[in-house]
Design a protein around this motif. Structure first.
Motif, mmCIF file in Angstrom:
data_model
loop_
_atom_site.group_PDB
_atom_site.id
_atom_site.type_symbol
_atom_site.label_atom_id
_atom_site.label_comp_id
_atom_site.label_asym_id
_atom_site.label_seq_id
_atom_site.Cartn_x
_atom_site.Cartn_y
_atom_site.Cartn_z
ATOM 1 N N LEU A 40 -15.163 4.220 -22.080
ATOM 2 C CA LEU A 40 -14.838 3.990 -20.676
ATOM 3 C C LEU A 40 -16.086 4.085 -19.801
ATOM 4 N N PHE A 41 -17.145 4.674 -20.350
ATOM 5 C CA PHE A 41 -18.366 4.823 -19.561
ATOM 6 C C PHE A 41 -19.243 3.585 -19.652
ATOM 7 N N THR A 42 -18.629 2.461 -19.430
ATOM 8 C CA THR A 42 -19.373 1.204 -19.417
ATOM 9 C C THR A 42 -19.013 0.470 -18.144
ATOM 10 N N PRO A 43 -19.885 -0.409 -17.679
ATOM 11 C CA PRO A 43 -19.614 -1.077 -16.406
ATOM 12 C C PRO A 43 -18.251 -1.765 -16.389
ATOM 13 N N ALA A 44 -17.605 -1.688 -15.247
ATOM 14 C CA ALA A 44 -16.258 -2.239 -15.138
ATOM 15 C C ALA A 44 -16.278 -3.735 -14.916
ATOM 16 N N GLY A 45 -17.460 -4.266 -14.635
ATOM 17 C CA GLY A 45 -17.543 -5.705 -14.401
ATOM 18 C C GLY A 45 -17.154 -6.052 -12.984
ATOM 19 N N ASP A 46 -16.862 -7.296 -12.784
ATOM 20 C CA ASP A 46 -16.626 -7.808 -11.445
ATOM 21 C C ASP A 46 -15.362 -7.204 -10.847
ATOM 22 N N ASN A 47 -15.505 -6.569 -9.710
ATOM 23 C CA ASN A 47 -14.310 -6.015 -9.082
ATOM 24 C C ASN A 47 -14.098 -6.560 -7.672
ATOM 25 N N THR A 48 -14.702 -7.703 -7.394
ATOM 26 C CA THR A 48 -14.599 -8.224 -6.032
ATOM 27 C C THR A 48 -13.169 -8.566 -5.640
ATOM 28 N N ALA A 49 -12.344 -8.933 -6.644
ATOM 29 C CA ALA A 49 -10.983 -9.346 -6.318
ATOM 30 C C ALA A 49 -10.206 -8.224 -5.646
ATOM 31 N N LYS A 50 -10.493 -6.981 -6.050
ATOM 32 C CA LYS A 50 -9.700 -5.862 -5.532
ATOM 33 C C LYS A 50 -10.188 -5.378 -4.177
ATOM 34 N N GLN A 51 -11.404 -5.783 -3.806
ATOM 35 C CA GLN A 51 -12.011 -5.162 -2.639
ATOM 36 C C GLN A 51 -11.264 -5.425 -1.342
ATOM 37 N N GLU A 52 -10.734 -6.621 -1.205
ATOM 38 C CA GLU A 52 -10.056 -6.950 0.045
ATOM 39 C C GLU A 52 -8.554 -6.860 -0.088
ATOM 40 N N HIS A 53 -8.090 -6.324 -1.226
ATOM 41 C CA HIS A 53 -6.661 -6.287 -1.469
ATOM 42 C C HIS A 53 -5.971 -5.346 -0.478
ATOM 43 N N ILE A 54 -4.833 -5.778 0.025
ATOM 44 C CA ILE A 54 -4.042 -4.916 0.903
ATOM 45 C C ILE A 54 -2.909 -4.349 0.081
ATOM 46 N N ALA A 55 -2.923 -3.018 -0.101
ATOM 47 C CA ALA A 55 -1.971 -2.404 -1.017
ATOM 48 C C ALA A 55 -0.574 -2.335 -0.427
ATOM 49 N N ARG A 56 -0.500 -2.270 0.893
ATOM 50 C CA ARG A 56 0.791 -2.085 1.536
ATOM 51 C C ARG A 56 1.684 -3.305 1.388
ATOM 52 N N GLN A 57 2.971 -3.063 1.303
ATOM 53 C CA GLN A 57 3.937 -4.163 1.275
ATOM 54 C C GLN A 57 3.852 -4.912 2.587
ATOM 55 N N HIS A 58 4.148 -6.194 2.488
ATOM 56 C CA HIS A 58 3.880 -7.000 3.671
ATOM 57 C C HIS A 58 5.159 -7.304 4.423
ATOM 58 N N HIS A 59 5.196 -6.944 5.689
ATOM 59 C CA HIS A 59 6.317 -7.331 6.539
ATOM 60 C C HIS A 59 5.877 -7.347 7.995
ATOM 61 N N SER A 60 6.724 -7.950 8.822
ATOM 62 C CA SER A 60 6.360 -8.112 10.230
ATOM 63 C C SER A 60 6.556 -6.800 10.970
ATOM 64 N N ALA A 61 6.018 -6.757 12.190
ATOM 65 C CA ALA A 61 6.151 -5.555 13.002
ATOM 66 C C ALA A 61 7.619 -5.287 13.328
ATOM 67 N N PHE A 62 8.425 -6.371 13.462
ATOM 68 C CA PHE A 62 9.847 -6.202 13.728
ATOM 69 C C PHE A 62 10.533 -5.508 12.564
ATOM 70 N N TYR A 63 10.122 -5.899 11.352
ATOM 71 C CA TYR A 63 10.719 -5.283 10.176
ATOM 72 C C TYR A 63 10.386 -3.795 10.134
ATOM 73 N N ASP A 64 9.138 -3.456 10.442
ATOM 74 C CA ASP A 64 8.741 -2.052 10.493
ATOM 75 C C ASP A 64 9.603 -1.299 11.487
ATOM 76 N N GLY A 65 9.852 -1.947 12.646
ATOM 77 C CA GLY A 65 10.672 -1.322 13.670
ATOM 78 C C GLY A 65 12.089 -1.107 13.163
#
Lengths: 330, 308, 320
Positions: free
Chosen positions: B11-36
């Motif tokens: 496991l102590f080896t480079p993980a390689g390209d991780n750019t895909a995860k960098q901008e990932h939004i972990a939160r579930q996606h819904h509108s502000a109305f749904y949150d309300g």
């Protein structure tokens, strides 16, 4: 040097409508007599929450899940609100980023200082209190203290308000002053004034300062020691020079490299890619793994242990494990 | 520490390209109305009150339609009867079935509240929006008009109206609408003025968006939560005003009934038959409290900043 | 000599607060911005730099003076075509990533607003493709297109704001403190992105900020403002090596540097006092109340902006 404050393995979570934010996940540090400790991190790093937890001032829904805060040999995490009130202001004081919202707009500045004295020094007479308040206003560099004593916060400028906050915080000669982004809301020239004032006063009244900031310039002009936080976790700590010149953690290094150097021209500025983690579902491994250029497979799965480089210098990063051969930074 | 020592070497080896995860939004996606909506659902009191309002509304339609009594049939042989299986809430001075009359009156009260609130909504939103969007002199004149309206005691206007026009539900609604929209207009104006200076509206201006599109796409959608919440508070206030008018005798006339009329009648017979006052009073209190709690819940859910 | 893209001529913008109270946010400022350069504008809060930026793009009408963009008077009367041309060629990036995006619109529609207004896409699918390309160019992707702004971090929102400004292929962008609300590591990201976009899309920037180190990094020339006036203007290297105005010197000296060794041996010019209120200012050098080198003339006369060496302008009585 004498240890004044010890924070051990602090875990703080904040319960909100959208979920539980794991704001701080295992942070420890000590504060020694008459030193300035800087806690550095970006928004969401947990630096502010850690210190609010120390003072018992967590926002609604926030609670300390684990850990101890030892002040003068007592663990104060389980203190009642009444007991905390006796500590706040007397033993530990705090100043905040926005001096306007932390002052009471309906009370004169003088009354706000004397109120603090009334609470913690009941033996003083009214006249003694007033004299002490005038002395404090003068000490923080407010001209015409006698006239300013009876004025309201809105009659002061931003820099002057922060001076008033400092005078209230120092009124009862606390051993520890926690300054949470004290100059972030101020202009550069006013920031310089406030920083000079804090340095001068520290020598005079001999308090220890915890300064929380994201500004590495402020850190290098104020601090003796530095703790770096990221994503609610401890990243690196050490003497000022160790952290700045023998940087161990890739995050600290990235942070230092992403500030342009005024002395150089035509440099290429480094920027850390990506976005800080969402602490509602924090990553299993190192919180910085997704943005780290030297990320290893282990970093994504396991939280790194702490590695010691000198008596004072530690960093939490798998690169310094024996198994990651030659992983160390320069 | 032991667990850490067991981590395998590979496991102590480079993980390689991780750019895909960098901008990932972990939160579930819904509108502000749904949150309300999620926040509203968590507010148990508001949900319970909303259900109560719904039940009351349905009952107020169904009961008068299905009962064998009507709200106006008198039965002088059976005056002021105590509550019984035949007449669950008893009968009034004219022997009319109080159970039917209360549900009928509740329906009328709700109708008045709803209609008054909707008219307030229409006039208020339109007036407030125009005032805020036009700005300058138009805004100044429109605000002076509002100040004049606020300056005259609204009760006087309403009573004058009631005397001038033939009595009836719609007269009451019209009378309350003369001044009722002022609050809505002020709220909408304040909200739109605040939105107008926000950077996303400036950005739209710079992108060449027409004024109409700015109003429809940027200003109105961000005002809806304010409007809905204000409507939720306007309904109980209209119901209460109507009850007050009926109580002082300028409201609906017999045999029509609203909760206010019923309370007025019950008050007159308080000694002989306290139940004639108690049941309609409970009904109006229940309606008022439920609307307030739902309104508060909506405000907390859709405008969370107001809480602090 | 490169072409002048934007001319600001004796520009003033006053706000009347109430009777007899006039806030002179911008007072008689003149400078040019050349095609392809980044002009940095620095100053402390209340110095009028943001008002200047908004007046330049036409959000505020000027009280006095002119803004001329490539031959068109921004505030003057224009035909509808000219208006649309200006709105396509001049754009703005805003300070607050939280209020600069409509919370009720999806990112896709936020970015497409300009494309729709200017009928730049022939079909719905072309429009969506253009938005995706814009998202890619600011380092975001399809995943983000159907989300609402509140789901993004501050840096991501700021990049959405940049994509929106780019959507109409502008020539000139006013960036009004685009990084001051962002974290340190994100500031560098956004600035590097802006630099990269400038090279690939041949953009000209007016970059407004209070953080001098970032302004120096991105700008070719820098103007320093104090209470509505331009007090010094020079190329960025010149300004930092050879600051002439006492305010510029104090400003540079006040920046704490992220270098402990330098900080330990540094002597600071710490200015006394505070910035004056910008309401009803007297006709003199506005800096005279805080200036360490103040002389009698400073309290009487307004200093004029003079060229003291090629390209280096300063407004100070002490410099001849």
């Amino acid at each position: 040097m004498k240890k004044l404050l010890e924070v051990k393995n602090m875990h703080v979570s904040i319960h909100t409508d959208s979920g539980v934010i794991q704001a701080v996940r295992g942070v420890s540090f000590d504060l020694y007599e008459s030193e300035t400790l800087a806690i550095v991190g970006e928004s969401g790093s947990g630096k502010s929450i850690t210190n609010k937890a120390i003072m018992g001032l967590l926002p609604v829904g926030g609670r300390i899940d684990e850990g101890e805060v030892i002040l003068n040999g007592r663990d104060i995490t389980h203190f009642s609100e009444k007991e905390m009130n006796m500590i706040r202001g007397a033993e530990v004081s705090m100043i905040f980023q926005d001096p306007l919202t932390s002052l009471n707009p309906t009370m004169t500045v003088g009354d706000q200082i004397t109120e603090m004295l009334m609470l913690h020094k009941p033996e003083m007479t009214a006249e003694q209190r007033k004299n002490r308040a005038l002395e404090l206003l003068d000490m923080v560099g407010i001209p015409n203290p006698a006239e300013r004593f009876g004025q309201y916060p809105h009659q002061f400028s931003g820099g002057m308000r922060q001076r008033v906050m400092i005078s209230i915080a120092l009124a009862c000669e606390p051993r520890i002053l926690i300054a949470d982004e004290p100059t972030t809301a101020l202009d550069v020239t006013i920031q310089a004034q406030i920083l000079e004032l804090m340095k001068k006063l520290q020598k005079k009244v001999n308090t220890s300062i915890i300064i929380i900031t994201h500004n590495l310039g402020v850190v290098s002009s104020m601090a003796d020691r530095v703790v770096v936080m990221y994503g609610g976790r401890f990243v690196e700590c050490g003497d000022l020079d160790e952290v700045f010149y023998q940087t161990k953690h890739p995050y600290t290094k990235g942070l230092l490299d992403s500030i342009p150097n005024l002395q150089l021209s035509d440099q290429k500025l480094y920027s850390i890619p990506g976005t800080p983690p969402d602490l509602i579902s924090p990553p299993h491994g190192c919180p910085f793994a997704a943005r780290c250029e030297r990320c290893m497979k282990v970093c994504e799965k396991y939280q790194p242990s702490e590695y010691e480089f000198s008596q004072t210098h530690r960093a939490s990063c798998w690169l310094y494990d024996e198994r990651a051969k030659g992983g160390a930074l320069i | 520490m032991n667990a850490q020592m067991n981590i395998p070497q590979e496991l102590f080896t480079p993980a390689g390209d991780n750019t895909a995860k960098q901008e990932h939004i972990a939160r579930q996606h819904h509108s502000a109305f749904y949150d309300g909506w999620i926040r509203l659902r968590k507010n148990k009191a508001a949900v319970v009150c909303a259900v109560i309002i719904l039940i009351i509304a349905v009952m107020s339609i169904v009961v008068p339609m299905t009962s064998k009594y009507t709200y106006f049939d008198t039965d002088y042989a059976n005056k002021i009867a105590k509550p019984s299986a035949e007449h669950p809430f008893g009968t009034d001075l004219f022997g009319r079935d109080q159970w039917v009359r209360i549900w009928y009156g509740t329906g009328i009260s709700l109708l008045i509240g709803l209609a008054a609130a909707l008219i307030n909504l229409l006039i208020g939103v339109f007036y407030g929006a125009i005032s805020a969007i036009m700005g300058g002199k138009v805004d100044a004149i429109m605000q002076r008009i509002i100040e004049v309206l606020v300056g005259i005691p609204s009760l006087i206007i309403v009573i004058l109206f009631m005397m001038a026009l033939p009595p009836g539900i719609w007269t009451i609604i019209a009378a309350m609408s003369v001044t009722g929209w002022v609050n809505m207009a002020r709220l909408v104006r304040a909200k739109i003025l605040n939105l107008k200076s926000q950077e996303f509206v400036l950005a739209a201006q710079l992108l060449g968006t027409s004024t109409w599109k700015i109003i429809l796409r940027h200003l109105i959608p961000n005002t809806i939560s304010v409007i809905v919440i204000q409507v939720m508070f306007a309904i109980p206030s209209a119901i209460f005003t109507e009850a007050f008018l009926s109580f002082i005798g300028v409201g609906l006339s017999e045999p029509k009934a609203s909760l206010g009329v019923l309370i007025n009648n019950g008050y007159k017979a308080l000694r002989a038959a306290p139940f004639l006052l108690i049941y309609p009073a409970i009904a109006i209190i229940l309606i008022m409290i439920c609307f307030s709690i739902v309104g508060d819940g909506l405000r907390d859910a859709f405008d969370p900043r107001m809480k602090h | 000599m490169t072409k002048t893209l934007l001319e600001i001529k004796d520009l003033s913008r006053f706000f009347t607060l109430s009777k007899g109270q006039v806030l002179e946010a911008v007072n008689g400022v003149s400078f040019d911005i050349h095609q392809g350069e980044t002009f940095g504008l620095v100053g402390e809060s209340g110095c009028g730099k943001s008002t200047l930026g908004r007046t330049v793009v036409g959000l505020y009408p000027p009280t006095k003076g002119k803004v001329i963009f490539d031959g068109i008077d921004v505030a003057g009367s224009k035909s509808q075509t000219q208006k649309m041309e200006l709105s396509r060629r001049m754009q703005m990036i805003f300070q607050d990533p939280y209020t600069s995006l409509n919370p009720r619109m999806k990112v896709m529609d936020i970015i497409a607003e300009g494309i729709d207004n200017h009928h730049m896409a022939a079909s719905r699918s072309e429009r969506n493709q253009m938005v995706l390309d814009l998202l890619h160019s600011v380092g975001l992707d399809e995943e983000h297109a159907n989300r609402y702004p509140h789901e993004f971090s501050g840096g991501q929102r700021q990049r959405v704001g940049i994509a929106r400004a780019l959507s109409v292929n502008p020539d000139f962008i006013v960036a009004d403190e685009p990084i001051s609300a962002l974290d340190v590591s994100i500031q560098a990201q956004v600035v590097n992105l802006m630099k990269h976009l400038q090279e690939t899309r041949n953009l000209t920037y007016l970059f407004i900020a209070h953080d001098l180190s970032m302004v120096k990094y991105i700008s070719n020339r820098i103007g320093v403002m104090y209470l509505g006036n331009l007090v010094e203007l020079a190329s960025s290297d010149e300004l930092f090596k050879n600051p002439l105005h006492p305010y510029t010197s104090a400003l540079l000296s006040a920046i704490p540097l992220p270098d402990p060794k330098v900080e330990r041996n540094r002597s600071r010019i710490v200015l006394e006092g505070n910035v004056k209120s910008p309401i009803n200012l007297p006709k003199n050098c506005h800096f005279c109340t805080r200036c360490p080198k103040k002389q009698a003339i400073c309290e009487r006369e307004v200093p004029e902006l003079k060229e003291v060496s090629p390209g280096h302008f300063v407004a100070c009585h002490l410099i001849r």
